[in-house]
Each structure stands twice: as structure tokens, then as C-alpha cells.
Scaffold this motif. Sequence first.
Motif, PDB file in Angstrom:
ATOM      1  N   TRP A   1      -8.000  -3.113 -11.496  1.00 19.29           N
ATOM      2  CA  TRP A   1      -6.545  -3.152 -11.502  1.00 19.29           C
ATOM      3  C   TRP A   1      -6.029  -2.798 -12.892  1.00 19.29           C
ATOM      4  O   TRP A   1      -6.592  -3.221 -13.899  1.00 19.29           O
ATOM      5  CB  TRP A   1      -6.045  -4.547 -11.125  1.00 19.29           C
TER       6      TRP A   1
ATOM      7  N   LEU B   1       9.074   5.431  -8.299  1.00 19.46           N
ATOM      8  CA  LEU B   1       7.980   6.316  -8.676  1.00 19.46           C
ATOM      9  C   LEU B   1       8.423   7.762  -8.546  1.00 19.46           C
ATOM     10  O   LEU B   1       8.818   8.218  -7.476  1.00 19.46           O
ATOM     11  CB  LEU B   1       6.758   6.056  -7.791  1.00 19.46           C
TER      12      LEU B   1
ATOM     13  N   SER C   1       7.350   0.330  -0.042  1.00 22.36           N
ATOM     14  CA  SER C   1       6.993   1.732   0.194  1.00 22.36           C
ATOM     15  C   SER C   1       7.628   2.215   1.489  1.00 22.36           C
ATOM     16  O   SER C   1       7.733   1.469   2.467  1.00 22.36           O
ATOM     17  CB  SER C   1       5.470   1.857   0.278  1.00 22.36           C
TER      18      SER C   1
ATOM     19  N   TRP D   1       0.854  -1.178   0.000  1.00 23.81           N
ATOM     20  CA  TRP D   1       0.000   0.000   0.000  1.00 23.81           C
ATOM     21  C   TRP D   1       0.892   1.231   0.000  1.00 23.81           C
ATOM     22  O   TRP D   1       1.905   1.294   0.677  1.00 23.81           O
ATOM     23  CB  TRP D   1      -0.880  -0.016   1.249  1.00 23.81           C
ATOM     24  N   HIS D   2       0.514   2.239  -0.815  1.00 22.33           N
ATOM     25  CA  HIS D   2       1.308   3.461  -0.884  1.00 22.33           C
ATOM     26  C   HIS D   2       0.392   4.639  -1.177  1.00 22.33           C
ATOM     27  O   HIS D   2      -0.251   4.710  -2.229  1.00 22.33           O
ATOM     28  CB  HIS D   2       2.366   3.350  -1.985  1.00 22.33           C
TER      29      HIS D   2
ATOM     30  N   ARG E   1      -3.110   3.928  -2.372  1.00 21.94           N
ATOM     31  CA  ARG E   1      -3.286   3.007  -3.489  1.00 21.94           C
ATOM     32  C   ARG E   1      -2.572   1.689  -3.212  1.00 21.94           C
ATOM     33  O   ARG E   1      -1.601   1.646  -2.460  1.00 21.94           O
ATOM     34  CB  ARG E   1      -2.769   3.613  -4.796  1.00 21.94           C
TER      35      ARG E   1
ATOM     36  N   TYR F   1       0.996  -3.833 -11.215  1.00 22.20           N
ATOM     37  CA  TYR F   1      -0.404  -3.412 -11.309  1.00 22.20           C
ATOM     38  C   TYR F   1      -0.728  -2.455 -10.171  1.00 22.20           C
ATOM     39  O   TYR F   1      -0.217  -2.572  -9.062  1.00 22.20           O
ATOM     40  CB  TYR F   1      -1.340  -4.619 -11.245  1.00 22.20           C
ATOM     41  N   GLU F   2      -1.621  -1.524 -10.469  1.00 20.96           N
ATOM     42  CA  GLU F   2      -2.115  -0.567  -9.482  1.00 20.96           C
ATOM     43  C   GLU F   2      -3.634  -0.667  -9.423  1.00 20.96           C
ATOM     44  O   GLU F   2      -4.305  -0.750 -10.471  1.00 20.96           O
ATOM     45  CB  GLU F   2      -1.707   0.849  -9.875  1.00 20.96           C
ATOM     46  N   ARG F   3      -4.176  -0.689  -8.196  1.00 16.98           N
ATOM     47  CA  ARG F   3      -5.637  -0.735  -8.065  1.00 16.98           C
ATOM     48  C   ARG F   3      -6.185   0.669  -7.977  1.00 16.98           C
ATOM     49  O   ARG F   3      -5.750   1.464  -7.133  1.00 16.98           O
ATOM     50  CB  ARG F   3      -6.048  -1.532  -6.821  1.00 16.98           C
ATOM     51  N   ARG F   4      -7.131   0.965  -8.830  1.00 21.51           N
ATOM     52  CA  ARG F   4      -7.834   2.242  -8.827  1.00 21.51           C
ATOM     53  C   ARG F   4      -9.317   1.942  -8.705  1.00 21.51           C
ATOM     54  O   ARG F   4      -9.920   1.400  -9.629  1.00 21.51           O
ATOM     55  CB  ARG F   4      -7.553   3.027 -10.114  1.00 21.51           C
TER      56      ARG F   4
ATOM     57  N   TYR G   1      -0.631  -1.719  -4.756  1.00 20.92           N
ATOM     58  CA  TYR G   1       0.181  -2.158  -5.887  1.00 20.92           C
ATOM     59  C   TYR G   1       0.437  -3.661  -5.775  1.00 20.92           C
ATOM     60  O   TYR G   1       0.657  -4.187  -4.675  1.00 20.92           O
ATOM     61  CB  TYR G   1       1.506  -1.409  -5.932  1.00 20.92           C
TER      62      TYR G   1
ATOM     63  N   LEU H   1       0.850  -0.975 -15.111  1.00 19.64           N
ATOM     64  CA  LEU H   1       1.587   0.253 -15.385  1.00 19.64           C
ATOM     65  C   LEU H   1       2.505   0.032 -16.584  1.00 19.64           C
ATOM     66  O   LEU H   1       3.385  -0.839 -16.560  1.00 19.64           O
ATOM     67  CB  LEU H   1       2.386   0.670 -14.152  1.00 19.64           C
TER      68      LEU H   1
END
Length: 633
Positions: free
Chosen positions: A424, A456, A440, A403-404, A407, A417-420, A409, A427
Motif C-alpha cells: 500500500w 483522479l 468510483s 475498487w477502481h 486497483r 492509500y492505493e494498493r499496488r 483504494y 498518494l
Amino acid sequence: MAGPKRKMEMTRKAFPILFAALFLAAGVSASSWHALPLWGGDVRSLAIHPDDPDMVFAGTSAGQLYLSRDAGRSWHDAGSYLPFPGWVVNTLRFDPNKPDRLWAGLWGVWGGGHVAFSDDMGKTWVSRVAGLPEEPVYTMALVPGREGRIYVGTLSGVWSTEDSGESWRRLTADLPEVQKVTSLLVDAERPDTIIAGTWRQAYRTEDGGRTWAGIFEGMVLDSEVFSLTPVPQRPGEIWATTCGWVYRSLDGGTKWERFKEGFEERRTPSFSVLPDGRLLAGTVAGLHVSADGGKTWKRTGDPALAIHGIYWHPKRPDRVFLATEGSGVWISSNIGDSAANFRPSSEGMTNTRVSALASFGEELLIALSHAGPISGIHLSRDRGKTFEADGFTPLPTVLDLTWHEGRIYAATERGLYERRGAAWFRLKELGETRVEQVLSDGPQLVARTATGLWELKGLKFVQRPFEHGAPRSAAFFGGALWVTDGSGLYRLTATSNDTVATPFAGGRLHRLQDQLLFWGPGGAWTRPALETEWIELTEKASRLLPTGHERWSALMVSGDTVRLYDRDARKFRIVEVPVPTRDISSALVVGGKLMLGTSGHGVLVREMGEDLFPAPAAPPAPEVVETGTSPRP
């Protein structure tokens, strides 16, 4: 070409201890552990009771034996929670001469093989290995009307017994080329006629094993024969499945003809013939059906299913069971040509492989791998009490979760992958490369791939310079990024790249709140600060698993011992676990519970508390983190 025969690591000396332990009916609940209701399994064998089509047994690759009394709608342990730890239950057979006797053929995860039977529906087992070699048992055949006669296929060939396993003899001793026998067929009308499918074609005897001859005509060399299936209505017709599609013989195996038109995958482990004449072929990419005698095939059902076995009962031929790799048992009451007819039916099975765990508020994320159509991330909104269908997202094999800044990852074998929201997204900066770790620390987010580091910056990931070998692990500690490769440890800041001495080469890193841990084949070591020396925690080969908790921040697995780090006491405390320690893949402490992700046993959970830590049988050596010995320079 050299055959597959090799020396096995498992010795017969281990068997008495192993089987004495595994026959005890002590379930997970006996030690207050329970599994989360996330159903599935790597089912390697099924057996349907000859007199009851609703009673079904399922054996798994992790040594479980499940029983269903309602035709697969629900499953439970047949006897003990883990009757065969360290063994793959590759074969289950009911004895045609003793209908309530169930036989099991096993091969060991680390080598060896075994044969056992149960006369009480899987509650207890009797070993039958006297005279068998220490090698995998791949298949088994029993003979109607010949009580006590059993054939097994092993790495070294075909073995037989006439006294229900009290003694065994090798039938193929004069044929050293008969190795890795993965299928056996005994002619019901001529019980001295046996066909053995090997890693390279098939062999036949017509005199009970005294003499053998290869039956190769029409079959491609190097075709491993996975299964042999007769057609009862047509004497002499046999179907063989191989690593290269399927073959048919019309003369008892003398000549073979290959069929492959319509197949979308060549590797075919399983086969069945339905009473209406339809043929079913289970491949590693779905079930294929033929309605014209094998001339053409059509895939039906989910193509993500890898099918180990196909089963049905003569009293219920319309109900077909599929034993699948990773995704449990699937059932259809009418296969037809519709993919919708097959459905998963594994409630109660927890033989899943968990590759990562993470918790965010009340959400619990569990990554399942090697599970066919259920591989990916499963979401529980109540910390594991329930799992809903809309909480599942198929993803490539997930290796890490973090978690960052609001969000989530997921590092996977095919990208980051990033969850929005609920979806998912991969990137694009990292493409489909294998991402092994994502970590993170405050505003910093770094992804470690098999070849480099990515950081990032703003809204995008950019590659971070790393002029060493392939990075094997990374951790934030003391305002720097620490990274290991196959030979060294490096401390990276914005202005420096320092090489740091380590107790041994090839280790990995983990941050333990205010300390840095270094672990691997040379044991586990801690370092409270840059200017201090390494302090030894254990000399045993170890691995560290983060738990995401401030106090109980890491789980250390050293051989058969599991320890949980207690930051308040500044020491590791022994924890008893109900599964082999090698199967523990991830850990999480959340909501007052310790959760263990496993390879083959799902997610095991236990309440935190003093009863979690057993009292030592004798005063142990002190394990206080700040004491120990430093490595020699």
C-alpha cells in the motif's frame, strides 16, 4: 474546578429487562450467525482463578466475557455470547471468601453502572444493585476474612456493602470532592484502612469509611489515580499509577514520590510487582520495566500496545498477562528486556472494531481500527475462512475502501492509500489529511476529505471546486456528482452546480442502484430521478450502509431495526441481528453471505436465504420504495 459528576441517561427501570435478557445462554449460532476468525479484543479486565492458574476470564468493552482453560492459548464464551450488551466489563474479581464466586463491575456505554456475581463460572449472573446510584462502577475491592464486605468506586465516590450487595451505602457522602473513584486499595492487615484513587489524587480512611482525609503530599494536583498496588514483602509500600507517570509511598500513602526517568509515555493505567522485585508499568504506549526499584524504566514489548491491566498468578509468577486496548491478550513467560517475549494470545476472541469491508474476487479486505499493533487491513484470500500473517498491512484508521479500474483504494485518517501488488502506498497529492470517503463510477474516482473534494485526472488527484460548506457525503447518480454539507444538497456536473431541496438539513447520501437515498436524523428518503419528489421510507433516524451487491445493495439501520434492500422486490426486508444495532459499522453481501462489520463484535456472517428474514408478528406497513409521502415545500 467543576467535577465530572453528571446526570446519567440510563435509568434503573431498564435493568430488569436488560438482565433478564442477558442471562439467557443463546449464542450467535442459535440464529445461524458466526464470527470470522479474526482474533483480538478491547480487554478491560482479567481474573485468574485463585486455585487454577490456567483458568482465566477476560471482560471486554462490548460486554463479552471470555474464558480460557489453557492459560490464554484459546478463548471461548464463558456463558452466553453477549452477557452484558451495552456494558463495559471494567472489573473482574474472584471473591477471596468464596473462591468460585466471580464478581463483575460494569459501566454503561450510555451511562449507568452495575454490579453482579456468578457462581457457575460466568454461565449465569445475579444482579446486586439495590441502593447503588445510576452511575458507572469503575473499580471494586473485596476483603479477605470479611465475607460479604465489598467496596466499589463510582462517579459519586466510594460505596460499600456488608451483605454481598443486598444493600449499599455511600461512605464518602461528607466529601463531595471524592468523585470518579477509579482505584481502591484495602489494607490486608487492617481491613478498615482504605485508599481511594480519584480523578484528582487520593483519599484515605482508617476507620472503615466513617472519616476520610486527602493524602496529597508529593502528588501533583489533577493526577487521576488509575491503580493502587501494594508490595506484600514491604509493608507500607504502595505504587500508584496516574495520568502523569507513577508514584511510590513508603508509609501507606501519606507521602508520595514521583518516578518517570526512562518512561516514553506518561499516561499509565496499570501496574504490577513481580516476586523477584521487578516493577511493571503498563502505559498507553507499551509496557515499561524497572529493575532498580523504580529509579529508571525501560520500555519492553510493542510500543503500539495500550495496556489496561497486568496480571499473574502466585503459582505461575513467570507468566504475565496483559489486557490491551483493541489487540486482545498478550502473554509472556519471561519478560526480561526482550520485546520478542510478548506475543498475542487471543484465539477465539472476536471483540474487534471493523471500520470497513470490501471484497474483490476471492479476496476479502477487513479494516480494523483502534486495535494497537493489529490496526490496519487484514486480507483473506478465501473470503474469510482463514487469515494469514502475510496478509496484514498496518495503516492509519481506515474509513472507506473501494475498487477502481483494477486497483484498491483506502481512505484513512491520514491520507489516501492505493494498493499496488501486495503493498500500500499513500498518494502524496492529498498528504496526510483525513479522507472520509472514496467513490468510483465508471472512469471517475473521487475522494472526499473533511474539507473538500479530489478527483483522479490521469495519474494524479486534483482538487475539484466546491464552493459550499465542508462536504459530509457524496454519491454518483444520474451522470452527476451529488454532495451534501451541513445544510444543503448540491448536484455537480461539468457545467452546473445546482442546489436541490431536501426533506431535512444535515443528511447524507447513498446511491441505491437506480435511486438516490438521503438519510440521517430526519429518517430515510429516496429519489428515483432528478425531476421526481423525495419519497419517505421511514421517519426514524437512519443510516445506510452499502453492501457492494447488485440485488442486495444497502443495509438500513433505523433505531433497533435493520433492513436489507431487495432490488428485485423493490423494498427493504427486516433482518434479525445478534448484536446491538448501534454497533453495526459496515456491510457486505458476497458469495451468498451477508457480512456485518461491527464495533466490538468483529465480522458476523450468515448465509443468505429466506430464513434470514423473520416472519413479521403482524402485517407491517407497506415499505415499497416507489410509494410514500413527499415533504412539504
